[in-house]
Write a protein that holds these residues in place. Structure first.
Motif, PDB file in Angstrom:
ATOM      1  N   GLY A  74     -75.244  53.014 -13.943  1.00  0.00           N
ATOM      2  CA  GLY A  74     -75.444  51.575 -14.082  1.00  0.00           C
ATOM      3  C   GLY A  74     -75.869  50.949 -12.774  1.00  0.00           C
ATOM      4  N   PRO A  75     -75.961  49.607 -12.741  1.00  0.00           N
ATOM      5  CA  PRO A  75     -76.458  48.928 -11.550  1.00  0.00           C
ATOM      6  C   PRO A  75     -75.476  49.008 -10.380  1.00  0.00           C
ATOM      7  CG  PRO A  75     -75.728  47.331 -13.183  1.00  0.00           C
ATOM      8  CD  PRO A  75     -75.644  48.688 -13.821  1.00  0.00           C
ATOM      9  N   ALA A  76     -76.031  48.944  -9.173  1.00  0.00           N
ATOM     10  CA  ALA A  76     -75.200  48.972  -7.965  1.00  0.00           C
ATOM     11  C   ALA A  76     -74.457  47.641  -7.831  1.00  0.00           C
ATOM     12  CB  ALA A  76     -76.086  49.195  -6.743  1.00  0.00           C
ATOM     13  N   PRO A  77     -73.275  47.653  -7.212  1.00  0.00           N
ATOM     14  CA  PRO A  77     -72.539  46.403  -7.029  1.00  0.00           C
ATOM     15  C   PRO A  77     -73.280  45.473  -6.066  1.00  0.00           C
ATOM     16  CG  PRO A  77     -71.468  48.201  -5.854  1.00  0.00           C
ATOM     17  CD  PRO A  77     -72.590  48.800  -6.659  1.00  0.00           C
ATOM     18  N   ALA A  78     -73.025  44.176  -6.194  1.00  0.00           N
ATOM     19  CA  ALA A  78     -73.640  43.182  -5.313  1.00  0.00           C
ATOM     20  C   ALA A  78     -73.132  43.374  -3.886  1.00  0.00           C
ATOM     21  CB  ALA A  78     -73.308  41.782  -5.801  1.00  0.00           C
ATOM     22  N   PRO A  79     -73.971  43.103  -2.888  1.00  0.00           N
ATOM     23  CA  PRO A  79     -73.520  43.227  -1.498  1.00  0.00           C
ATOM     24  C   PRO A  79     -72.320  42.323  -1.217  1.00  0.00           C
ATOM     25  CG  PRO A  79     -75.909  42.955  -1.602  1.00  0.00           C
ATOM     26  CD  PRO A  79     -75.377  42.724  -2.984  1.00  0.00           C
ATOM     27  N   ALA A  80     -71.376  42.814  -0.430  1.00  0.00           N
ATOM     28  CA  ALA A  80     -70.131  42.086  -0.159  1.00  0.00           C
ATOM     29  C   ALA A  80     -70.334  40.831   0.667  1.00  0.00           C
ATOM     30  CB  ALA A  80     -69.131  43.017   0.546  1.00  0.00           C
ATOM     31  N   TYR A  81     -71.475  40.666   1.315  1.00  0.00           N
ATOM     32  CA  TYR A  81     -71.691  39.487   2.151  1.00  0.00           C
ATOM     33  C   TYR A  81     -72.095  38.253   1.345  1.00  0.00           C
ATOM     34  CZ  TYR A  81     -76.692  40.571   1.780  1.00  0.00           C
ATOM     35  OH  TYR A  81     -77.948  40.832   1.306  1.00  0.00           O
ATOM     36  N   ALA A 114     -83.213  43.046   3.774  1.00  0.00           N
ATOM     37  CA  ALA A 114     -81.765  43.314   3.810  1.00  0.00           C
ATOM     38  C   ALA A 114     -81.559  44.804   3.600  1.00  0.00           C
ATOM     39  CB  ALA A 114     -81.037  42.524   2.735  1.00  0.00           C
ATOM     40  N   GLU A 115     -80.731  45.414   4.443  1.00  0.00           N
ATOM     41  CA  GLU A 115     -80.431  46.834   4.269  1.00  0.00           C
ATOM     42  C   GLU A 115     -78.976  47.094   4.631  1.00  0.00           C
ATOM     43  OE1 GLU A 115     -81.597  49.438   8.024  1.00  0.00           O
ATOM     44  OE2 GLU A 115     -83.306  48.253   7.340  1.00  0.00           O
ATOM     45  N   GLN A 116     -78.387  47.994   3.879  1.00  0.00           N
ATOM     46  CA  GLN A 116     -77.015  48.381   4.173  1.00  0.00           C
ATOM     47  C   GLN A 116     -77.013  49.264   5.409  1.00  0.00           C
ATOM     48  OE1 GLN A 116     -74.745  49.602   0.832  1.00  0.00           O
ATOM     49  NE2 GLN A 116     -72.861  49.643   1.995  1.00  0.00           N
ATOM     50  N   SER A 117     -76.015  49.070   6.243  1.00  0.00           N
ATOM     51  CA  SER A 117     -75.881  49.829   7.487  1.00  0.00           C
ATOM     52  C   SER A 117     -74.457  50.368   7.540  1.00  0.00           C
ATOM     53  CB  SER A 117     -76.167  48.906   8.679  1.00  0.00           C
ATOM     54  OG  SER A 117     -75.937  49.576   9.884  1.00  0.00           O
ATOM     55  N   GLY A 118     -74.267  51.616   7.162  1.00  0.00           N
ATOM     56  CA  GLY A 118     -72.920  52.181   7.093  1.00  0.00           C
ATOM     57  C   GLY A 118     -72.224  51.746   5.817  1.00  0.00           C
ATOM     58  N   LEU A 137     -79.675  41.898   8.134  1.00  0.00           N
ATOM     59  CA  LEU A 137     -80.529  40.956   7.424  1.00  0.00           C
ATOM     60  C   LEU A 137     -81.556  40.391   8.390  1.00  0.00           C
ATOM     61  CD1 LEU A 137     -77.827  38.787   5.575  1.00  0.00           C
ATOM     62  CD2 LEU A 137     -78.951  40.852   4.751  1.00  0.00           C
ATOM     63  N   ASP A 138     -82.817  40.427   8.021  1.00  0.00           N
ATOM     64  CA  ASP A 138     -83.869  39.750   8.773  1.00  0.00           C
ATOM     65  C   ASP A 138     -84.180  38.462   8.034  1.00  0.00           C
ATOM     66  OD1 ASP A 138     -84.065  41.833  10.611  1.00  0.00           O
ATOM     67  OD2 ASP A 138     -85.575  42.875   9.424  1.00  0.00           O
TER      68      ASP A 138
END
Length: 130
Positions: free
Chosen positions: A23-30, A74-78, A84-85
C-alpha cells in the motif's frame, strides 16, 4: 506443496508480491503545524494568521508569518530526517533555502541554510497535523 504452486503461479503471471503490494507509504512526519513556543499551540495554526516562530509544513509549501514558500524538492535523509529545498518569492528577488529536519514524536530539530551559509539548529514543537 500448494503454497509453492501458488507462489510460482503468482510469479509466472507477474503479479506484485512483497512490500510493493503493501500500500501507500506513510505521510512524512514533518507535515503539520509547528511552533518555537509551545504557548503558540493554544490556537490552530493556519496560513494567513501565523505569528513569528510558527510554521505550517505541507507537501508542496511551507507557510510562515511572512507568507508562503514553495517546496521544490523533498527527500528523506536517514530514518527520522528530511531535506527540503524551497523558493520564497518570485522573479529576481526569489530566495532559495534548504531546510534540514529531524523529527522524533512531537519534537522537530530544524535548521535552514540560505545561500552558502548554514543556520543554527532550533527546536519546534508540533501543534497540529495537517
Amino acid at each position: 506443496m500448494r503454497f509453492i504452486f501458488a507462489t510460482c503461479a503468482i510469479l509466472a503471471l507477474g503479479l506484485p508480491t512483497g512490500p510493493a503490494f503493501a500500500g501507500p507509504a506513510p505521510a512524512p512526519a514533518y507535515l503539520g503545524g509547528w511552533t518555537e513556543d509551545a504557548q503558540g499551540c493554544s490556537q490552530p495554526l493556519a496560513e494567513g494568521s501565523l505569528q513569528p516562530g510558527e510554521y505550517v509544513f505541507g507537501k508542496e509549501a511551507r507557510s510562515h508569518f511572512e507568507g508562503r514558500c514553495r517546496i521544490t524538492h523533498a527527500e528523506q535523509s536517514g530514518t527520522f530526517g528530511w531535506k527540503l529545498d524551497e523558493v520564497c518569492g518570485g522573479g529576481p528577488s526569489a530566495r532559495k533555502a534548504r531546510w534540514t529536519l529531524s523529527v522524533a514524536g512531537d519534537t522537530m530539530i530544524a535548521s535552514i541554510a540560505r545561500g552558502s551559509k548554514g543556520g543554527e539548529p532550533f527546536t519546534l514543537k508540533r501543534c497540529a497535523t495537517r
